[in-house]
Design an enzyme around this catalytic site. Structure first.
Site, PDB file in Angstrom:
ATOM      1  N   ILE A  13     -63.810  38.936  -2.058  1.00 45.72           N
ATOM      2  CA  ILE A  13     -63.771  40.032  -1.084  1.00 45.72           C
ATOM      3  C   ILE A  13     -62.446  40.036  -0.321  1.00 45.72           C
ATOM      4  CG2 ILE A  13     -64.823  40.855   1.070  1.00 45.72           C
ATOM      5  CD1 ILE A  13     -67.551  39.806  -0.046  1.00 45.72           C
ATOM      6  N   ASP A  60     -55.386  25.586   4.538  1.00 46.78           N
ATOM      7  CA  ASP A  60     -56.800  25.267   4.315  1.00 46.78           C
ATOM      8  C   ASP A  60     -57.480  25.427   5.669  1.00 46.78           C
ATOM      9  OD1 ASP A  60     -59.259  23.756   4.064  1.00 46.78           O
ATOM     10  OD2 ASP A  60     -58.401  22.847   2.268  1.00 46.78           O
ATOM     11  N   SER A 149     -73.177  35.818   6.342  1.00 48.82           N
ATOM     12  CA  SER A 149     -74.158  35.911   5.258  1.00 48.82           C
ATOM     13  C   SER A 149     -75.564  35.970   5.830  1.00 48.82           C
ATOM     14  CB  SER A 149     -74.032  34.696   4.334  1.00 48.82           C
ATOM     15  OG  SER A 149     -75.099  34.696   3.417  1.00 48.82           O
ATOM     16  N   TYR A 168     -75.661  25.411   3.207  1.00 54.39           N
ATOM     17  CA  TYR A 168     -74.863  26.640   3.347  1.00 54.39           C
ATOM     18  C   TYR A 168     -75.431  27.515   4.465  1.00 54.39           C
ATOM     19  CZ  TYR A 168     -73.113  31.328   1.956  1.00 54.39           C
ATOM     20  OH  TYR A 168     -72.552  32.578   1.936  1.00 54.39           O
ATOM     21  N   LYS A 172     -73.766  28.739   8.057  1.00 57.97           N
ATOM     22  CA  LYS A 172     -73.570  30.155   8.370  1.00 57.97           C
ATOM     23  C   LYS A 172     -74.310  30.528   9.657  1.00 57.97           C
ATOM     24  CE  LYS A 172     -70.958  31.964   5.096  1.00 57.97           C
ATOM     25  NZ  LYS A 172     -69.745  32.739   5.357  1.00 57.97           N
ATOM     26  N   VAL A 201     -71.980  41.637  -3.195  1.00 56.72           N
ATOM     27  CA  VAL A 201     -70.766  42.232  -3.753  1.00 56.72           C
ATOM     28  C   VAL A 201     -70.397  41.443  -5.015  1.00 56.72           C
ATOM     29  CG1 VAL A 201     -68.343  42.765  -3.319  1.00 56.72           C
ATOM     30  CG2 VAL A 201     -69.993  42.906  -1.440  1.00 56.72           C
TER      31      VAL A 201
HETATM   32  N1  LIG Z   1     -70.034  38.222  -2.518  1.00 62.77           N
HETATM   33  C1  LIG Z   1     -71.223  38.291  -1.928  1.00 62.77           C
HETATM   34  O1  LIG Z   1     -72.153  38.910  -2.457  1.00 62.77           O
HETATM   35  C2  LIG Z   1     -71.458  37.625  -0.601  1.00 62.77           C
HETATM   36  C3  LIG Z   1     -72.757  37.632  -0.078  1.00 62.77           C
HETATM   37  C4  LIG Z   1     -72.996  37.070   1.153  1.00 62.77           C
HETATM   38  C5  LIG Z   1     -71.951  36.521   1.869  1.00 62.77           C
HETATM   39  N2  LIG Z   1     -70.684  36.477   1.340  1.00 62.77           N
HETATM   40  C6  LIG Z   1     -69.623  35.917   2.169  1.00 62.77           C
HETATM   41  O2  LIG Z   1     -68.427  36.627   1.931  1.00 62.77           O
HETATM   42  C7  LIG Z   1     -67.298  35.774   2.144  1.00 62.77           C
HETATM   43  C8  LIG Z   1     -66.350  35.888   0.961  1.00 62.77           C
HETATM   44  O3  LIG Z   1     -67.007  35.397  -0.177  1.00 62.77           O
HETATM   45  P1  LIG Z   1     -66.687  35.957  -1.636  1.00 62.77           P
HETATM   46  O4  LIG Z   1     -67.926  36.558  -2.126  1.00 62.77           O
HETATM   47  O5  LIG Z   1     -65.430  36.724  -1.635  1.00 62.77           O
HETATM   48  O6  LIG Z   1     -66.510  34.555  -2.404  1.00 62.77           O
HETATM   49  P2  LIG Z   1     -65.347  33.925  -3.318  1.00 62.77           P
HETATM   50  O7  LIG Z   1     -64.818  34.932  -4.270  1.00 62.77           O
HETATM   51  O8  LIG Z   1     -65.937  32.672  -3.866  1.00 62.77           O
HETATM   52  O9  LIG Z   1     -64.202  33.585  -2.276  1.00 62.77           O
HETATM   53  C9  LIG Z   1     -64.289  32.489  -1.415  1.00 62.77           C
HETATM   54  C10 LIG Z   1     -62.920  32.315  -0.813  1.00 62.77           C
HETATM   55  O10 LIG Z   1     -62.967  31.276   0.193  1.00 62.77           O
HETATM   56  C11 LIG Z   1     -61.829  30.459  -0.008  1.00 62.77           C
HETATM   57  N3  LIG Z   1     -62.010  29.118   0.542  1.00 62.77           N
HETATM   58  C12 LIG Z   1     -63.015  28.258   0.286  1.00 62.77           C
HETATM   59  N4  LIG Z   1     -62.803  27.112   0.965  1.00 62.77           N
HETATM   60  C13 LIG Z   1     -61.636  27.277   1.666  1.00 62.77           C
HETATM   61  C14 LIG Z   1     -60.887  26.468   2.531  1.00 62.77           C
HETATM   62  N5  LIG Z   1     -61.298  25.231   2.831  1.00 62.77           N
HETATM   63  N6  LIG Z   1     -59.742  26.964   3.068  1.00 62.77           N
HETATM   64  C15 LIG Z   1     -59.324  28.227   2.776  1.00 62.77           C
HETATM   65  N7  LIG Z   1     -59.985  29.049   1.937  1.00 62.77           N
HETATM   66  C16 LIG Z   1     -61.134  28.565   1.390  1.00 62.77           C
HETATM   67  C17 LIG Z   1     -61.668  30.400  -1.523  1.00 62.77           C
HETATM   68  O11 LIG Z   1     -60.368  29.914  -1.822  1.00 62.77           O
HETATM   69  P3  LIG Z   1     -60.032  29.014  -3.139  1.00 62.77           P
HETATM   70  O12 LIG Z   1     -59.662  29.997  -4.216  1.00 62.77           O
HETATM   71  O13 LIG Z   1     -58.888  28.162  -2.697  1.00 62.77           O
HETATM   72  O14 LIG Z   1     -61.258  28.237  -3.484  1.00 62.77           O
HETATM   73  C18 LIG Z   1     -61.879  31.878  -1.850  1.00 62.77           C
HETATM   74  O15 LIG Z   1     -60.697  32.606  -1.622  1.00 62.77           O
HETATM   75  C19 LIG Z   1     -67.870  34.379   2.369  1.00 62.77           C
HETATM   76  O16 LIG Z   1     -67.874  34.110   3.754  1.00 62.77           O
HETATM   77  C20 LIG Z   1     -69.293  34.466   1.848  1.00 62.77           C
HETATM   78  O17 LIG Z   1     -70.154  33.580   2.515  1.00 62.77           O
HETATM   79  C21 LIG Z   1     -70.408  37.024   0.108  1.00 62.77           C
END
Ligand SMILES: NC(=O)c1ccc[n+]([C@@H]2O[C@H](COP(=O)([O-])OP(=O)(O)OC[C@H]3O[C@@H](n4cnc5c(N)ncnc54)[C@H](OP(=O)(O)O)[C@@H]3O)[C@@H](O)[C@H]2O)c1
Length: 277
Positions: A13, A60, A149, A168, A172, A201
């Protein structure tokens, strides 16, 4: 020149937020990533799009020193201010994500996993807000949005009887409280601090790898619980582009009247059900 810092922008996202924000040449966008070398999707976007309004910074979220250095670099570029901070980074460790509180091999493993989730998902938000706060205070909109979340919602865990995703979800839920504290702390300064549910998403295009069969089964069981609670609920994931676009519209619409709130964007059905509950 509105300025945005997007935390956790290597993929998913947050990367799409960067892509959409960067489409307006007036915007200055800071894409903050854990590791520039492994942020291949972001690097490809920056190289191929030839956008010169995107600045990639490395930090980080568990490293408050690196976050402060990133904020200092951003301040050098903007002249000391930042308008909007969007924190999206989160630990979603698929090997432990669906564990209940009694699934761990031993208590050490449970403690290790909980602390790591808390460090990244709760303290990480705190470190990034604290690092960019001096810049936000100099900005025009004073807006902080954290992508949260529904897994962190106590009523959902109880009503739908969801025992998985224990660590998790706890991290959150704690983040909601952290944001409430910031909202109170910064209210008199005119800040807008919002927790924003993305709903479901589809992030598969930039995922690190394919989901295992076990994980797909766990996800299926979880979705069944949503379906049981509301047979009409739409469980089709939003496309990355559309889901992110409506998140961005919501972010633009937020103002001081929303501070302290938990919101979901239009079209994000599952998240909307929770916010309305
Ligand atoms: N997609 C959904 O359906 C969904 C649903 C509910 C909530 N969310 C929330 O949406 C947000 C974005 O998630 P997403 O779906 O886009 O997931 P994603 O594609 O897995 O992205 C997660 C991101 O967090 C970064 N990250 C993890 N640990 C980190 C750290 N220690 N320092 C800096 N960056 C770090 C990862 O970087 P690296 O590449 O370095 O690992 C990656 O860029 C999250 O807060 C998640 O809980 C998403």
């Amino acid at each position: 020149m509105p300025s945005y810092a997007v935390i956790g922008a290597s993929r998913g996202i947050a990367l799409e937020l960067v892509r959409q924000l960067a489409a307006s040449p007036d915007n200055v966008v800071f894409a903050v990533v854990r590791n520039i070398a492994t942020s291949t999707h972001l690097t490809a976007f920056v190289t191929e799009s030839k956008r010169n309004n995107v600045h990639v910074l490395q930090a980080d979220v568990v490293d408050h020193v690196a976050l402060k250095a990133a904020a200092t670099r951003a301040a050098e570029i903007t002249g000391g201010s930042l308008d909007v901070l969007i924190h999206s980074a989160a630990r979603m460790e698929y090997t432990t994500m669906f564990k209940t509180l009694t699934d761990y091999e031993d208590d050490e493993k449970l403690e290790e996993d909980f602390l790591e989730y808390f460090k990244v998902n709760t303290l990480g938000v705190t470190h990034s807000i604290n690092a960019f706060l001096p810049l936000l205070r100099q900005g025009t909109t004073k807006k902080i949005v954290v992508i949260s979340s529904i897994a962190g919602e106590r009523n959902i865990a109880w009503d739908l009887r969801i025992d998985v995703m224990a660590a998790y979800s706890a991290s959150k839920a704690a983040t909601h409280m952290v944001l409430t504290k910031y909202a109170v702390l910064l209210e008199s300064e005119g800040f807008t601090v919002v927790s924003l549910f993305p709903g479901m998403v589809d992030i598969s295009a930039t995922a690190v790898g394919p989901l295992s069969a076990d994980l797909l089964t766990d996800i299926g069981s979880l979705l069944e619980k949503f379906k049981k609670a509301d047979p009409n609920v739409d469980l089709t994931p939003l496309s990355l582009e559309n889901g992110t676009r409506s998140l961005l519209e919501a972010i633009h619409s937020f103002g001081p009247a929303d501070t302290g709130a938990v919101r979901s964007a239009e079209g994000h059905t599952v998240a909307r059900v929770v916010v309305d509950a």
